[in-house]
Write an enzyme that holds these catalytic residues in place. Structure first.
Site, PDB file in Angstrom:
ATOM      1  N   LYS A  35       0.833  -1.204   0.000  1.00  0.00           N
ATOM      2  CA  LYS A  35       0.000   0.000   0.000  1.00  0.00           C
ATOM      3  C   LYS A  35       0.869   1.256   0.000  1.00  0.00           C
ATOM      4  O   LYS A  35       0.625   2.202  -0.751  1.00  0.00           O
ATOM      5  CB  LYS A  35      -0.907  -0.037   1.245  1.00  0.00           C
ATOM      6  CG  LYS A  35      -2.010   0.974   1.240  1.00  0.00           C
ATOM      7  CD  LYS A  35      -2.950   0.781   2.435  1.00  0.00           C
ATOM      8  CE  LYS A  35      -4.070  -0.189   2.165  1.00  0.00           C
ATOM      9  NZ  LYS A  35      -5.102  -0.212   3.207  1.00  0.00           N
ATOM     10  N   GLU A 151     -14.478  10.104  13.421  1.00  0.00           N
ATOM     11  CA  GLU A 151     -14.720  10.639  12.068  1.00  0.00           C
ATOM     12  C   GLU A 151     -16.175  10.411  11.697  1.00  0.00           C
ATOM     13  O   GLU A 151     -16.797   9.468  12.159  1.00  0.00           O
ATOM     14  CB  GLU A 151     -13.775   9.983  11.058  1.00  0.00           C
ATOM     15  CG  GLU A 151     -13.712   8.445  11.108  1.00  0.00           C
ATOM     16  CD  GLU A 151     -14.804   7.746  10.348  1.00  0.00           C
ATOM     17  OE1 GLU A 151     -15.437   8.407   9.509  1.00  0.00           O
ATOM     18  OE2 GLU A 151     -15.024   6.534  10.594  1.00  0.00           O
ATOM     19  N   PHE A 152     -16.680  11.289  10.827  1.00  0.00           N
ATOM     20  CA  PHE A 152     -18.055  11.135  10.341  1.00  0.00           C
ATOM     21  C   PHE A 152     -18.048  11.197   8.823  1.00  0.00           C
ATOM     22  O   PHE A 152     -18.889  11.851   8.201  1.00  0.00           O
ATOM     23  CB  PHE A 152     -18.958  12.223  10.928  1.00  0.00           C
ATOM     24  CG  PHE A 152     -18.985  12.238  12.439  1.00  0.00           C
ATOM     25  CD1 PHE A 152     -19.740  11.298  13.132  1.00  0.00           C
ATOM     26  CD2 PHE A 152     -18.246  13.145  13.164  1.00  0.00           C
ATOM     27  CE1 PHE A 152     -19.758  11.281  14.529  1.00  0.00           C
ATOM     28  CE2 PHE A 152     -18.259  13.150  14.552  1.00  0.00           C
ATOM     29  CZ  PHE A 152     -19.019  12.211  15.241  1.00  0.00           C
ATOM     30  N   LEU A 153     -17.049  10.541   8.213  1.00  0.00           N
ATOM     31  CA  LEU A 153     -16.869  10.630   6.762  1.00  0.00           C
ATOM     32  C   LEU A 153     -17.769   9.637   6.053  1.00  0.00           C
ATOM     33  O   LEU A 153     -17.812   8.468   6.420  1.00  0.00           O
ATOM     34  CB  LEU A 153     -15.418  10.317   6.397  1.00  0.00           C
ATOM     35  CG  LEU A 153     -14.341  11.073   7.176  1.00  0.00           C
ATOM     36  CD1 LEU A 153     -12.960  10.589   6.753  1.00  0.00           C
ATOM     37  CD2 LEU A 153     -14.477  12.568   6.944  1.00  0.00           C
ATOM     38  N   CYS A 263     -19.315   0.658   8.010  1.00  0.00           N
ATOM     39  CA  CYS A 263     -19.551   1.221   9.342  1.00  0.00           C
ATOM     40  C   CYS A 263     -20.859   0.797  10.014  1.00  0.00           C
ATOM     41  O   CYS A 263     -20.833   0.214  11.090  1.00  0.00           O
ATOM     42  CB  CYS A 263     -19.497   2.741   9.270  1.00  0.00           C
ATOM     43  SG  CYS A 263     -17.819   3.325   9.004  1.00  0.00           S
ATOM     44  N   LYS A 266     -21.159  -2.990  11.284  1.00  0.00           N
ATOM     45  CA  LYS A 266     -20.246  -3.397  12.352  1.00  0.00           C
ATOM     46  C   LYS A 266     -20.403  -2.509  13.597  1.00  0.00           C
ATOM     47  O   LYS A 266     -20.279  -2.982  14.719  1.00  0.00           O
ATOM     48  CB  LYS A 266     -18.801  -3.415  11.857  1.00  0.00           C
ATOM     49  CG  LYS A 266     -18.044  -2.114  11.951  1.00  0.00           C
ATOM     50  CD  LYS A 266     -16.554  -2.342  11.695  1.00  0.00           C
ATOM     51  CE  LYS A 266     -15.798  -1.057  11.452  1.00  0.00           C
ATOM     52  NZ  LYS A 266     -16.069   0.095  12.310  1.00  0.00           N
TER      53      LYS A 266
HETATM   54  C1  UDX Z   1     -11.661   2.972   9.503  1.00  0.00           C
HETATM   55  C2  UDX Z   1     -11.602   2.989  11.013  1.00  0.00           C
HETATM   56  O1  UDX Z   1     -10.364   2.705  11.468  1.00  0.00           O
HETATM   57  C3  UDX Z   1     -12.684   2.187  11.582  1.00  0.00           C
HETATM   58  O2  UDX Z   1     -12.602   2.149  12.964  1.00  0.00           O
HETATM   59  C4  UDX Z   1     -13.918   2.896  11.172  1.00  0.00           C
HETATM   60  O3  UDX Z   1     -15.047   2.387  11.790  1.00  0.00           O
HETATM   61  C5  UDX Z   1     -14.045   2.784   9.686  1.00  0.00           C
HETATM   62  O4  UDX Z   1     -12.954   3.330   9.071  1.00  0.00           O
HETATM   63  P1  UDX Z   1     -10.832   1.849   7.437  1.00  0.00           P
HETATM   64  O5  UDX Z   1      -9.984   3.050   7.211  1.00  0.00           O
HETATM   65  O6  UDX Z   1     -12.001   1.647   6.559  1.00  0.00           O
HETATM   66  O7  UDX Z   1     -11.299   1.823   8.941  1.00  0.00           O
HETATM   67  O8  UDX Z   1      -9.963   0.548   7.486  1.00  0.00           O
HETATM   68  P2  UDX Z   1      -8.989  -0.059   6.444  1.00  0.00           P
HETATM   69  O9  UDX Z   1      -9.256   0.514   5.092  1.00  0.00           O
HETATM   70  O10 UDX Z   1      -8.997  -1.506   6.698  1.00  0.00           O
HETATM   71  O11 UDX Z   1      -7.579   0.553   6.888  1.00  0.00           O
HETATM   72  C6  UDX Z   1      -6.857   0.253   8.006  1.00  0.00           C
HETATM   73  C7  UDX Z   1      -5.369   0.372   7.653  1.00  0.00           C
HETATM   74  O12 UDX Z   1      -4.576   0.266   8.821  1.00  0.00           O
HETATM   75  C8  UDX Z   1      -4.880  -0.691   6.680  1.00  0.00           C
HETATM   76  O13 UDX Z   1      -4.245  -0.093   5.585  1.00  0.00           O
HETATM   77  C9  UDX Z   1      -3.889  -1.511   7.509  1.00  0.00           C
HETATM   78  O14 UDX Z   1      -2.823  -2.038   6.734  1.00  0.00           O
HETATM   79  C10 UDX Z   1      -3.424  -0.486   8.517  1.00  0.00           C
HETATM   80  N1  UDX Z   1      -2.879  -1.068   9.747  1.00  0.00           N
HETATM   81  C11 UDX Z   1      -3.593  -1.965  10.449  1.00  0.00           C
HETATM   82  C12 UDX Z   1      -1.613  -0.673  10.196  1.00  0.00           C
HETATM   83  O15 UDX Z   1      -0.942   0.133   9.559  1.00  0.00           O
HETATM   84  N2  UDX Z   1      -1.133  -1.199  11.355  1.00  0.00           N
HETATM   85  C13 UDX Z   1      -1.801  -2.117  12.082  1.00  0.00           C
HETATM   86  O16 UDX Z   1      -1.319  -2.582  13.115  1.00  0.00           O
HETATM   87  C14 UDX Z   1      -3.092  -2.509  11.615  1.00  0.00           C
HETATM   88  C1  UDX Z   2     -21.560   6.245   7.330  1.00  0.00           C
HETATM   89  C2  UDX Z   2     -21.907   7.563   8.041  1.00  0.00           C
HETATM   90  O1  UDX Z   2     -22.795   8.329   7.226  1.00  0.00           O
HETATM   91  C3  UDX Z   2     -20.653   8.335   8.360  1.00  0.00           C
HETATM   92  O2  UDX Z   2     -20.970   9.503   9.065  1.00  0.00           O
HETATM   93  C4  UDX Z   2     -19.774   7.432   9.219  1.00  0.00           C
HETATM   94  O3  UDX Z   2     -18.602   8.050   9.581  1.00  0.00           O
HETATM   95  C5  UDX Z   2     -19.457   6.158   8.472  1.00  0.00           C
HETATM   96  O4  UDX Z   2     -20.666   5.508   8.122  1.00  0.00           O
HETATM   97  P1  UDX Z   2     -20.994   5.469   4.856  1.00  0.00           P
HETATM   98  O5  UDX Z   2     -21.037   4.090   5.401  1.00  0.00           O
HETATM   99  O6  UDX Z   2     -19.871   5.869   3.970  1.00  0.00           O
HETATM  100  O7  UDX Z   2     -21.026   6.541   6.046  1.00  0.00           O
HETATM  101  O8  UDX Z   2     -22.302   5.703   3.993  1.00  0.00           O
HETATM  102  P2  UDX Z   2     -23.756   6.311   4.159  1.00  0.00           P
HETATM  103  O9  UDX Z   2     -23.931   7.330   3.116  1.00  0.00           O
HETATM  104  O10 UDX Z   2     -24.047   6.701   5.537  1.00  0.00           O
HETATM  105  O11 UDX Z   2     -24.655   5.064   3.753  1.00  0.00           O
HETATM  106  C6  UDX Z   2     -24.665   3.860   4.504  1.00  0.00           C
HETATM  107  C7  UDX Z   2     -25.682   2.894   3.964  1.00  0.00           C
HETATM  108  O12 UDX Z   2     -27.007   3.362   4.190  1.00  0.00           O
HETATM  109  C8  UDX Z   2     -25.592   2.655   2.456  1.00  0.00           C
HETATM  110  O13 UDX Z   2     -25.782   1.288   2.191  1.00  0.00           O
HETATM  111  C9  UDX Z   2     -26.712   3.497   1.892  1.00  0.00           C
HETATM  112  O14 UDX Z   2     -27.194   3.033   0.658  1.00  0.00           O
HETATM  113  C10 UDX Z   2     -27.751   3.367   2.988  1.00  0.00           C
HETATM  114  N1  UDX Z   2     -28.716   4.467   3.017  1.00  0.00           N
HETATM  115  C11 UDX Z   2     -28.312   5.728   3.349  1.00  0.00           C
HETATM  116  C12 UDX Z   2     -30.056   4.230   2.720  1.00  0.00           C
HETATM  117  O15 UDX Z   2     -30.441   3.089   2.415  1.00  0.00           O
HETATM  118  N2  UDX Z   2     -30.939   5.277   2.780  1.00  0.00           N
HETATM  119  C13 UDX Z   2     -30.570   6.530   3.117  1.00  0.00           C
HETATM  120  O16 UDX Z   2     -31.430   7.414   3.158  1.00  0.00           O
HETATM  121  C14 UDX Z   2     -29.207   6.771   3.407  1.00  0.00           C
END
Ligand code: UDX
Ligand code: UDX
Length: 435
Positions: A35, A151-153, A263, A266
């Protein structure tokens, strides 16, 4: 300010790039060498609109770099963000905190200047206390503070969400942490984004609370959609009528096949586990999780029904349009498409699919599905079309062409993209959600 971000996944990478764009000097660290090499060569490991340009600009400006070496990357960093994954633990649904804790130990081992350790990963209430304990017991003599900054991304809109947030939540227990976090987010403060300082435990609960509430809102409208189908209403009209009440708000009231993604599924599970442990079960969220799970598979049955039942559907061909859990991402985690496809495969239906970005990630998760190179290729010879993800390119399909290519003009629109009256006028057998 010098900042290190540990974990360059979805959240770590977007956060690191945006912080660099604010003018900070950021190193994004990951233990995955592949990566980091990719990132050093300007390749993005994920699809997120605008990210490649943002990264390139900040690398060129000398503010953003990538490394696998945690100890050297945290030297001189005033803020060290933890953004490693917290997946559901296999078997029991608790958040797996092993990555967070091992990173905390690694940080502690190399910490020799005052620094704020910021948990950005989504973690259960109390995790910040444990991170603090790990670092304290490592024997470090440096001043440090442990802060929660959830984060709320939203995927697909992550950069905008980072730079123009509704709010920034900072859970902090001391002045040093508060002062450093104020500096980190000063650019947003100038933009008048509200910064909400709370206790660390409150911040951890806010993150799960927000996600559980949004999941509840979606599940509520999904059940209302089912009622509309039975009782004869239109869920879009109902949602608008409800959402115009300022106390409720119009967002997250789009009925669909159930929520998915990295998100909501889980985090709702993890929140239930935490609540159980504290002897304070969240029965409402339990219901939400259950309803959402069964809904995804029920969408497969909806398709089978319109094809005339299980007997008639066996051996037929269905085109799936969209596989990712939402548009503008290549993320397949907990996508409703997985359950829909499984239900159809179990019923002996042949599946062909197209998704603009998700097919590479999807193929190993759905080995029985044949991937196509365009929506029209997928539709060719299909007995039914299922629109699962509302990508823009599915919003204005050439319906005449669709009718010519498909064997039957049947569409199941799980995102209410098309207008029922227009679809019927165009000669389609058409079903959608709650209309
Ligand atoms: C994130 C947040 O961490 C999670 O808690 C939140 O709910 C959703 O978004 P995300 O960024 O989606 O998770 O995870 P992922 O794309 O799996 O990235 C985690 C990264 O951390 C990976 O690239 C992995 O290689 C790295 N990692 C993991 C380390 O560098 N060190 C470690 O010990 C474990
Ligand atoms: C979500 C939260 O919005 C974000 O704030 C948090 O940090 C991470 O989790 P994300 O999972 O990227 O973000 O997507 P989101 O746009 O929230 O959608 C989640 C799921 O809900 C998707 O499967 C989407 O299709 C569904 N959804 C969303 C609906 O079915 N109806 C809606 O009105 C909105």
């Amino acid at each position: 300010m010098k900042i290190a971000v540990i974990g360059s996944g979805y959240v770590g990478l977007v956060s690191g790039a945006c912080l660099a764009d604010f003018g900070h000097e950021v190193t994004c660290v990951d233990k995955d060498e592949g990566k980091i090499t990719k990132l050093q060569n300007g390749e993005m490991p994920i699809f997120e609109p605008g990210l490649a340009d943002l990264v390139a600009n900040n690398v060129d400006a000398g503010r953003l770099s990538f490394s696998t070496d945690l100890p050297s990357s945290i030297q001189g960093a005033k803020a060290i963000f933890i953004g490693v994954g917290t997946p559901s633990r296999r078997g029991d649904g608790y958040a797996d905190l092993s990555y967070v804790y091992s990173v905390a130990s690694e940080i502690a081992a190399s910490l020799n200047e005052p620094a704020v350790i910021v948990t950005k990963s989504t973690v259960p209430v109390g995790t910040g206390d444990e991170v603090e304990r790990i670092i304290r017991e490592s024997g470090t003599t440096s001043k440090f503070s442990v802060v929660s900054n959830p984060e709320f991304l939203r995927e697909g809109a992550a950069i905008g969400d980072f730079k123009r947030p509704d709010r920034i939540v900072i859970g902090v227990e001391d002045e040093f942490g508060k002062q450093v976090m104020g500096e980190v987010y000063r650019p947003l403060f100038l933009n008048q984004s509200p910064i909400h300082f709370t206790s660390r435990r409150s911040a951890e609960l806010i993150k799960y609370g927000a996600n559980a509430f949004l999941a509840t809102k979606i599940t509520f409208i999904n059940e209302m959609a089912d009622l509309c189908e039975r009782a004869g209403g239109n869920v879009q009209e109902v949602a608008r009528g409800i959402g115009l009440d300022n106390r409720i708000g119009p967002k997250f009231l789009n009925a669909g096949p159930g929520y998915g993604g990295s998100c909501f599924p889980k985090d709702t599970m993890a929140l239930l586990k935490t609540a159980e442990d504290y002897g304070s079960p969240l029965q409402l969220i339990e219901a939400v999780v259950k309803v959402n799970e069964s809904r995804k598979r029920a969408m497969g049955r909806k398709v089978i029904d319109i094809m005339g039942g299980a007997e008639a559907a066996r051996g037929k061909k269905v085109a799936l349009l969209g596989l990712t859990f939402k548009p503008n991402t290549d993320d397949m985690r907990d996508s409703p498409a997985l359950a829909v496809a499984q239900a159809l495969t179990d019923a002996g239906v042949e599946l062909v699919a197209f998704d603009p970005e998700g097919m590479e990630n999807a193929q190993p998760m759905m080995p029985h599905v044949t991937m196509s190179n365009s929506p029209y290729a997928a539709i060719t010879g299909a007995d039914a079309i299922v629109l699962i993800t509302e990508w823009d390119e599915f919003r204005a399909l050439d319906l005449e062409r669709v009718k010519e290519l498909a064997r039957e003009s049947v569409m199941v629109d799980l995102r209410n993209v098309y207008d029922p009256a227009e679809m019927r006028a165009a000669g389609f057998t058409y079903v959608s959600i709650g209309r």
